[in-house]
Design an enzyme around this catalytic site. Structure first.
Site, PDB file in Angstrom:
ATOM      1  N   HIS A 174       0.816  -1.227   0.000  1.00  0.00           N
ATOM      2  CA  HIS A 174       0.000   0.000   0.000  1.00  0.00           C
ATOM      3  C   HIS A 174       0.849   1.276   0.000  1.00  0.00           C
ATOM      4  O   HIS A 174       0.367   2.333  -0.362  1.00  0.00           O
ATOM      5  CB  HIS A 174      -1.024  -0.011   1.143  1.00  0.00           C
ATOM      6  CG  HIS A 174      -0.475   0.376   2.474  1.00  0.00           C
ATOM      7  ND1 HIS A 174       0.169  -0.498   3.296  1.00  0.00           N
ATOM      8  CD2 HIS A 174      -0.455   1.567   3.126  1.00  0.00           C
ATOM      9  CE1 HIS A 174       0.557   0.124   4.395  1.00  0.00           C
ATOM     10  NE2 HIS A 174       0.182   1.377   4.320  1.00  0.00           N
ATOM     11  N   LYS A 178       0.506   5.466  -1.997  1.00  0.00           N
ATOM     12  CA  LYS A 178       0.506   6.781  -1.345  1.00  0.00           C
ATOM     13  C   LYS A 178       0.908   7.829  -2.370  1.00  0.00           C
ATOM     14  O   LYS A 178       1.891   7.654  -3.090  1.00  0.00           O
ATOM     15  CB  LYS A 178       1.490   6.799  -0.161  1.00  0.00           C
ATOM     16  CG  LYS A 178       1.017   5.979   1.026  1.00  0.00           C
ATOM     17  CD  LYS A 178       2.056   6.041   2.133  1.00  0.00           C
ATOM     18  CE  LYS A 178       1.784   5.042   3.232  1.00  0.00           C
ATOM     19  NZ  LYS A 178       0.786   5.452   4.192  1.00  0.00           N
ATOM     20  N   GLU A 212       7.155   4.934  13.490  1.00  0.00           N
ATOM     21  CA  GLU A 212       5.747   4.926  13.908  1.00  0.00           C
ATOM     22  C   GLU A 212       5.651   5.135  15.411  1.00  0.00           C
ATOM     23  O   GLU A 212       6.477   4.628  16.168  1.00  0.00           O
ATOM     24  CB  GLU A 212       5.104   3.579  13.576  1.00  0.00           C
ATOM     25  CG  GLU A 212       5.023   3.282  12.108  1.00  0.00           C
ATOM     26  CD  GLU A 212       4.206   2.022  11.873  1.00  0.00           C
ATOM     27  OE1 GLU A 212       3.022   2.158  11.565  1.00  0.00           O
ATOM     28  OE2 GLU A 212       4.754   0.920  12.032  1.00  0.00           O
ATOM     29  N   HIS A 236       7.702  -2.274   2.379  1.00  0.00           N
ATOM     30  CA  HIS A 236       7.544  -0.816   2.252  1.00  0.00           C
ATOM     31  C   HIS A 236       8.882  -0.073   2.092  1.00  0.00           C
ATOM     32  O   HIS A 236       9.061   0.730   1.185  1.00  0.00           O
ATOM     33  CB  HIS A 236       6.801  -0.251   3.456  1.00  0.00           C
ATOM     34  CG  HIS A 236       5.480  -0.902   3.725  1.00  0.00           C
ATOM     35  ND1 HIS A 236       4.645  -1.346   2.736  1.00  0.00           N
ATOM     36  CD2 HIS A 236       4.831  -1.196   4.891  1.00  0.00           C
ATOM     37  CE1 HIS A 236       3.545  -1.869   3.264  1.00  0.00           C
ATOM     38  NE2 HIS A 236       3.643  -1.802   4.580  1.00  0.00           N
ATOM     39  N   LYS A 332       8.452   0.559  15.803  1.00  0.00           N
ATOM     40  CA  LYS A 332       7.181   0.840  16.473  1.00  0.00           C
ATOM     41  C   LYS A 332       7.495   1.556  17.782  1.00  0.00           C
ATOM     42  O   LYS A 332       8.592   1.419  18.333  1.00  0.00           O
ATOM     43  CB  LYS A 332       6.462  -0.474  16.809  1.00  0.00           C
ATOM     44  CG  LYS A 332       6.131  -1.305  15.581  1.00  0.00           C
ATOM     45  CD  LYS A 332       4.683  -1.163  15.220  1.00  0.00           C
ATOM     46  CE  LYS A 332       4.320  -1.956  14.005  1.00  0.00           C
ATOM     47  NZ  LYS A 332       3.397  -1.266  13.118  1.00  0.00           N
TER      48      LYS A 332
HETATM   49  C1  BG6 Z   1       1.424  -2.108   7.447  1.00  0.00           C
HETATM   50  C2  BG6 Z   1       2.077  -2.790   8.612  1.00  0.00           C
HETATM   51  O1  BG6 Z   1       1.745  -2.777   6.252  1.00  0.00           O
HETATM   52  O2  BG6 Z   1       1.874  -0.763   7.372  1.00  0.00           O
HETATM   53  C3  BG6 Z   1       1.779  -2.047   9.902  1.00  0.00           C
HETATM   54  O3  BG6 Z   1       1.603  -4.124   8.718  1.00  0.00           O
HETATM   55  C4  BG6 Z   1       2.153  -0.581   9.774  1.00  0.00           C
HETATM   56  O4  BG6 Z   1       2.474  -2.630  10.998  1.00  0.00           O
HETATM   57  C5  BG6 Z   1       1.541   0.019   8.514  1.00  0.00           C
HETATM   58  O5  BG6 Z   1       1.692   0.098  10.925  1.00  0.00           O
HETATM   59  C6  BG6 Z   1       2.055   1.434   8.259  1.00  0.00           C
HETATM   60  O6  BG6 Z   1       1.319   1.990   7.205  1.00  0.00           O
HETATM   61  P1  BG6 Z   1       0.938   3.531   7.169  1.00  0.00           P
HETATM   62  O7  BG6 Z   1       0.180   3.695   5.903  1.00  0.00           O
HETATM   63  O8  BG6 Z   1       0.125   3.788   8.404  1.00  0.00           O
HETATM   64  O9  BG6 Z   1       2.229   4.286   7.188  1.00  0.00           O
END
Ligand code: BG6
Length: 475
Positions: A174, A178, A212, A236, A332
């Site tokens: 995903h 963005k 995060e 990512h 995290k």
């Molecule tokens: C997800 C992870 O793919 O991406 C999560 O499994 C993470 O652990 C998240 O928090 C972060 O995505 P975003 O879009 O909130 O930056």
């Protein structure tokens, strides 16, 4: 867009409710999506009416009003139960029935919003019932994580390819949906200013940070099996790295762009264990809120060695990047949420400011590309302090994207691309395998994680990775 049936496997799950249904609703009502009929599939014993009620609630939770979504749900949402162990024959009948009722030409999306263990059996079920062969186009969307290591990813690819051609397969990361991540390509290839400097002659190092504040938040069961490398690094962060490091593609199309990304992955030197620092958060405070020790989170082992933080130094051994470290880190329960790329340029080769009487320490120029929470660019340069005596200080040229209009959510962009048949922002089979191949030795023999207090910036040991007295750059 073509008239089609959008089948969501895992339709009662969190992803479907929080992301997929709101994204589809927004797309269908906000843009001209043609006719899209949605069929939810899950194990729960629901009928169309109760699925519509749940979907309405999910859309209201996502900020839409009951009045506006009612008709939409009633007109186009359907539900089919496929109980555990049951074959997909009833589903096949239901699909035929819905396509006839809504006069659909046999264009189908199969979206697997499922736990990874269900990917294989579902692909098999779709294939065995001949659902992948239809009079129209058929596309398969597979959520992350695609496999949990190289071997399982290869097996899954093999199974998928038994029933689908690679041109029908959309592997989701995903981050690629963005707006800001897509903007990296525009930034690099629509402007010449930086492209001439984008190489080993001018760049000292590149740092990619995805920090995060979130903890594992009730996902302890999943996270214990995943950890930071599988959850964030392999996908990512590595995807962002490929967009920063890739060569200009020969065309702006999915084949050319993904070819260049794979070349980057293939050029990365095997990871030296000395280039890795893992961490695990201990009790602390994030944004004024108490955070328990990771090992005290629900469904987490008391002696867990799962990493909630990872920093890795990578080397892209090609003509453009030889000798330039790419430092990637994610964690995290860190101090702030920030997703950012910092490109640190080399120092001036000769400094004639050393003999100046005042503070004349020179700083590396830095280009900061921030992707979350706000989106913008910042260029840090040295200038002379106004006045007679010679002194130098850093300043910053700064641009922040105005937050105006509707910025599409990542899933909205990605779903629109699936329906339009554009694979550019999806991960190709060889690409996902190359990324697993890179991290496999680290997954096989991970170093012990260093404890780090929640609310900080991760283990101190990660500083040494940056090298030569430099530090991690965080805006
Ligand atoms: C997800 C992870 O793919 O991406 C999560 O499994 C993470 O652990 C998240 O928090 C972060 O995505 P975003 O879009 O909130 O930056």
């Amino acid at each position: 867009m073509d008239r089609h049936l959008f089948v969501i496997f895992g339709a009662t799950g969190d992803l479907a409710k929080r992301k997929l249904l709101p994204a589809l609703y927004h797309l269908i009502t906000g843009r001209d999506l043609g006719v899209c009929v949605v069929l939810g599939v899950a194990r729960s014993d629901l009928d169309d009416a109760s699925f519509r009620d749940d979907a309405r609630q999910a859309l209201c939770d996502a900020g839409f009003s009951e009045g506006e979504v009612r008709e939409w749900c009633d007109e186009r949402l359907h539900y089919q139960q496929v109980a555990e162990g049951e074959d997909h024959a009833a589903l096949a009948d239901r699909i035929a029935d819905i396509e006839a009722t809504h006069d659909l030409p046999g264009n189908r999306v199969f979206y697997l919003a499922l736990p990874p263990s269900a990917f294989g059996p579902t692909v098999q079920g779709i294939g065995e019932q001949g659902l992948a062969e239809a009079p129209g186009w058929v596309r398969l969307v597979v959520e992350k994580p695609f496999g949990r290591d190289l071997e399982s990813a290869q097996e899954l690819n093999q199974l998928v390819h038994e029933h689908f051609d690679e041109r029908q397969v959309y592997r989701i990361d995903h981050f690629l949906g963005k707006e800001t991540v897509q903007n990296l390509l525009t930034f690099r290839f629509a402007n010449t200013t930086f492209e001439w400097l984008w190489n080993r002659d001018r760049i000292d190092q590149v740092q990619i940070t995805v920090a995060e504040q979130l903890t594992v938040e009730g996902r302890g069961g999943y996270y214990e099996q995943a950890g930071a490398v599988r959850d964030m690094v392999q996908n990512h962060l590595t995807q962002v790295l490929t967009l920063i490091a890739m060569e200009a593609p020969s065309a702006f199309d999915p084949v050319a762009i993904r070819n260049e990304k794979v070349k980057v992955l293939d050029s990365i030197r095997p990871i030296d264990p000395a280039d890795v620092v893992l961490g695990q958060y201990t009790a602390g405070e994030v944004a004024g809120e108490g955070v328990p020790d990771y090992r005290d989170e629900p469904k987490v082992d008391d002696h867990s060695t799962t990493a909630t933080y990872a920093a890795v130094r990578l080397h892209v051994d090609n003509w453009r990047w030889q000798g330039v470290p790419f430092l990637i880190r994610t964690g995290k329960a860190l101090e702030r949420k920030v997703t950012q790329i910092a490109v640190r340029f080399r120092q001036a080769p000769v400094s004639f400011f050393e003999s100046a009487p005042e503070r004349t320490e020179l700083h590396n120029d830095v280009l900061l590309i921030t992707m979350q929470p706000e989106e913008g660019f910042e260029l840090r340069l040295d200038v002379k302090v106004p006045g007679k005596r010679l002194a130098v200080r850093p300043i910053s040229l700064h641009y922040e994207y105005p937050q105006e209009g509707h910025v599409p959510e990542a899933y909205e962009t990605l779903l629109a691309d699936v329906i339009e048949g554009d694979q550019t922002l999806f991960v190709r089979a060889d690409e996902v395998e190359a990324a697993w191949r890179l991290y496999q030795p680290l997954l096989d023999a991970p170093p012990d994680p260093f404890p780090y207090p929640a609310g900080g910036w991760g283990p101190e040991a990660a500083t040494a990775l940056v090298g030569g007295g430099r530090s991690w750059i965080t805006r």
